[in-house]
Design an enzyme around this catalytic site. Structure first.
Site, PDB file in Angstrom:
ATOM      1  N   ASP A 355      10.176  -5.799   4.970  1.00 12.79           N
ATOM      2  CA  ASP A 355      11.141  -4.944   4.282  1.00 12.79           C
ATOM      3  C   ASP A 355      12.537  -5.556   4.378  1.00 12.79           C
ATOM      4  O   ASP A 355      12.933  -6.074   5.429  1.00 12.79           O
ATOM      5  CB  ASP A 355      11.111  -3.551   4.914  1.00 12.79           C
ATOM      6  CG  ASP A 355      11.961  -2.552   4.167  1.00 12.79           C
ATOM      7  OD1 ASP A 355      11.741  -2.389   2.955  1.00 12.79           O
ATOM      8  OD2 ASP A 355      12.834  -1.933   4.803  1.00 12.79           O
ATOM      9  N   GLU A 384      10.546  -8.868   0.965  1.00  7.49           N
ATOM     10  CA  GLU A 384      11.177  -8.088  -0.095  1.00  7.49           C
ATOM     11  C   GLU A 384      12.558  -8.683  -0.367  1.00  7.49           C
ATOM     12  O   GLU A 384      13.565  -8.221   0.154  1.00  7.49           O
ATOM     13  CB  GLU A 384      11.307  -6.613   0.300  1.00  7.49           C
ATOM     14  CG  GLU A 384      11.898  -5.758  -0.813  1.00  7.49           C
ATOM     15  CD  GLU A 384      12.619  -4.527  -0.306  1.00  7.49           C
ATOM     16  OE1 GLU A 384      13.030  -3.697  -1.140  1.00  7.49           O
ATOM     17  OE2 GLU A 384      12.801  -4.384   0.912  1.00  7.49           O
ATOM     18  N   ASP A 455       9.848   1.171  -5.182  1.00  9.88           N
ATOM     19  CA  ASP A 455      11.310   1.113  -5.237  1.00  9.88           C
ATOM     20  C   ASP A 455      11.853   1.081  -6.656  1.00  9.88           C
ATOM     21  O   ASP A 455      13.068   0.940  -6.843  1.00  9.88           O
ATOM     22  CB  ASP A 455      11.811  -0.134  -4.494  1.00  9.88           C
ATOM     23  CG  ASP A 455      11.762   0.036  -2.984  1.00  9.88           C
ATOM     24  OD1 ASP A 455      11.992   1.161  -2.504  1.00  9.88           O
ATOM     25  OD2 ASP A 455      11.485  -0.955  -2.283  1.00  9.88           O
TER      26      ASP A 455
END
Length: 609
Positions: A355, A384, A455
């Site tokens: 992340d 990410e 997202d």
């Protein structure tokens, strides 16, 4: 000649080892500047005498003739030339010969017409250098990744098992009010296990789970305990069974590593809240000023957030609920690396998604990689990162990243979002070319490609709720080099705006699913598995039309496929540069000619003979 457009960098994404014996070389030039680009190269230490007395020595290049480079990509701005070579001694100096007239080197560009004795042409001081092809430095990604069909699951909203005992706040399905991150619908691990055969039938071979560790939120990005599965999802033993059952079905399992920040309730951070500088974990976070808690707490002792709040400690974004880890602190680092190892060694997971990986130090990711690869050599690590990511992809940190650079191109060309300006076909070509030369080929082949995620707004929403248009985005993504991903429910027509609306409950009632769209997605997955050209990195543009928003590209594997896509709602005639013969892979009808009528929001895929 446009010298400013000439670009090459040694030991970079433009000159790298593809395997233990092969170097890939790229050169960028201005569009249509040259008719021919050749590579001259040889070992930097190989000089031979040209007279018996051995008084005169010359450099011995490796190939008798300069090697012609291939123009792989071209757009209205640049041409990109490519060549793969196998240096005899694994080290070379090299330069580029342009139209047999100029030599482009690391320091100067020479006019060879004035170089009558070729002293300039073979002046190695002006040559690019690849010092040695060290096998240990070759970027290597687990072999299983390249052929994976990914499925992203947001566990709280995927499936609630029949025997679930957790206490949701809302019944499964669409609530009367707008979906928020404070709603709990009761998705759990047992429900995912019950759905594994569904994923097998769909053709899925890898699952990426958003966070599943103990956390007070529905999204779980504010971790309280990294070693415990959230009780609402189940137990650690439940998760172990999920991994085992997935592996039995040939499905790999990847978890979300939220190591940039933790939750406000994490014991380390709570110790700092209670003891301040006296806490042994004080340096595990970034306290900027005192009082550290420059905001009010509610009756449960949790932060009260208001717009404009900037906490006196570094956080993810500005939310006080997610304090940022100092991964250089020994206690924080040890804690997080133990987590990385624990879920591999004790539960046999196959990798980690990192992340907000670009906000964590390179130094920590190097230590993380060593820990993970020692625990499981073929574990996959992807990050990410939402933009250019080569600084993380040198083989010492992250294997690949979520390909948000690709997703943005897809949204711009196929999507209809008032906040994202649309681009013509020529711009799609230019930006795609730029992306394809941004990374070494082995990275491109293993990118985590996607059209939407937890997202982002869902692709169907960006496609004006038109499934034919949405399917074109999926098709382009599946045919692009890299590994394709389906965000849960995308295959049955689940829609939604930006998060949290994109995190609606999965629909399991088949009467409410779009089974036709699901059938088309299954067909797409079958094509990807059947035709090696689908996943090949040998991608070439054939033609495009800005006025009609049509594109044609070619993919080559064990077979050659021509993809003709019409992103406009009106039917258009597409004329190819030359006739072809082949078979329409969808209708199995013979195809011949150079002119095709393609309906609006539609496509043709032709296997060439």
């Amino acid at each position: 000649m446009n010298k400013d457009a000439l670009l090459h960098k040694s030991k970079s994404e433009m000159a790298y080892a593809y395997d233990a014996n092969t170097l890939h070389i790229w050169l960028r030039t201005a569009h249509d500047d040259f008719q021919s680009v050749k590579l001259v190269y040889g070992d930097p230490f190989r000089y031979e005498p040209i007279d018996e007395a051995q008084l005169h020595w010359v450099w011995k290049k490796e190939s008798a003739n300069d090697l012609e480079m291939i123009k792989r990509f071209s757009d209205h701005e640049y041409d990109y030339y490519f060549l793969a070579i196998k240096p005899e001694h694994k080290r070379i100096k090299y330069a580029f010969v342009l139209d047999d007239h100029y030599l482009y080197g690391v320091r100067e560009t020479y006019d060879l017409s004035t170089d009558t004795n070729q002293k300039k042409k073979y002046n190695l001081f002006n040559y690019f250098n690849f010092p040695f092809l060290n096998e240990v430095d070759v970027i290597s990604i687990p072999s299983w990744v390249k052929d994976t069909i990914w499925y992203e699951i947001f566990p709280e909203r995927f499936r609630r098992s029949q025997n679930a005992t957790n206490q949701p706040t809302h019944a499964w399905g669409d609530p009367a009010e707008k979906v928020t991150n404070h709603m709990f619908f009761g998705g759990n691990i047992e429900g995912i296990i019950e759905s594994l055969d569904y994923l097998v039938d769909l053709g899925i071979t890898g699952i990426y789970f958003t966070p599943i560790f103990k956390s007070p939120s529905a999204h779980k990005y504010d971790t309280t305990d990294y070693f415990q599965i959230d009780p609402d999802f189940g137990t650690n033993d439940d998760f172990k069974r999920l991994v085992n059952e997935s592996h039995k079905r040939g499905i790999r399992v990847v978890l979300d590593a939220v190591f940039n920040h933790c939750g406000y309730d994490h014991p380390f951070f709570q110790d700092v809240v209670k003891h301040g500088k006296a806490s042994k974990y004080y340096n595990s976070f970034f306290v900027k000023d005192e009082p550290m808690l420059n905001f009010e707490l509610n009756a449960k002792g949790k932060p009260i957030y208001h717009r404009g709040l900037i906490p006196n400690y570094h956080t993810f974004a500005f939310t006080p609920y997610m304090p940022k880890w100092n991964t250089e602190d020994p206690l924080a680092r040890q804690h997080l690396l133990e987590v990385a190892k624990y879920w591999i060694e004790s539960y046999d997971i196959d990798g980690w998604r990192l992340d907000v990986s670009n906000e964590v130090s390179h130094d920590f990711w190097r230590a993380f990689r060593q820990t993970v690869k020692q625990a499981k050599k073929d574990a996959f690590i992807f990050g990410e990162n939402w933009d250019y990511s080569f600084p993380w992809l040198g083989g010492d940190q992250i294997d690949t990243v979520m390909n948000y650079e690709l997703i943005y191109l897809i949204w711009q060309f196929f999507g209809h979002d008032v906040n994202i300006p649309r681009i013509p076909a020529s711009e799609l070509v230019r930006l795609t070319n730029k992306l394809l030369v941004s990374y070494p080929q082995q990275i491109t082949e293993n990118m985590f490609n996607l059209v939407d995620s937890h997202d982002t707004g869902r692709i169907l929403h960006r496609s004006k709720e038109n499934k034919d248009l949405a399917f074109l985005s999926y098709l382009f993504m599946f045919a692009f080099p890299g590994t394709p991903t389906i965000y849960y429910g995308g295959e049955i027509g689940l829609t939604g705006d930006h998060d949290p609306d994109n995190r609606r409950c999965m629909i399991w009632d088949e009467s409410k699913q779009d089974l036709n769209f699901k059938s088309r997605i299954k067909q797409l997955i079958d094509w990807r598995k059947k035709y090696t050209a689908f996943g090949s990195s040998d991608f070439r543009w054939v033609t495009y039309d800005d006025l009609n928003q049509t594109i044609v590209f070619e993919k080559t594997g064990q077979e050659k496929l021509i993809f003709i896509l019409n992103s406009d709602e009106q039917a258009h005639i597409v004329v190819l540069p030359k006739p072809l013969q082949g078979i329409n892979i969808e209708t199995h009808l013979n195809v011949i000619g150079d002119t095709f009528e393609v309906p609006g929001y539609s496509y043709l895929i032709i296997q060439c003979r």
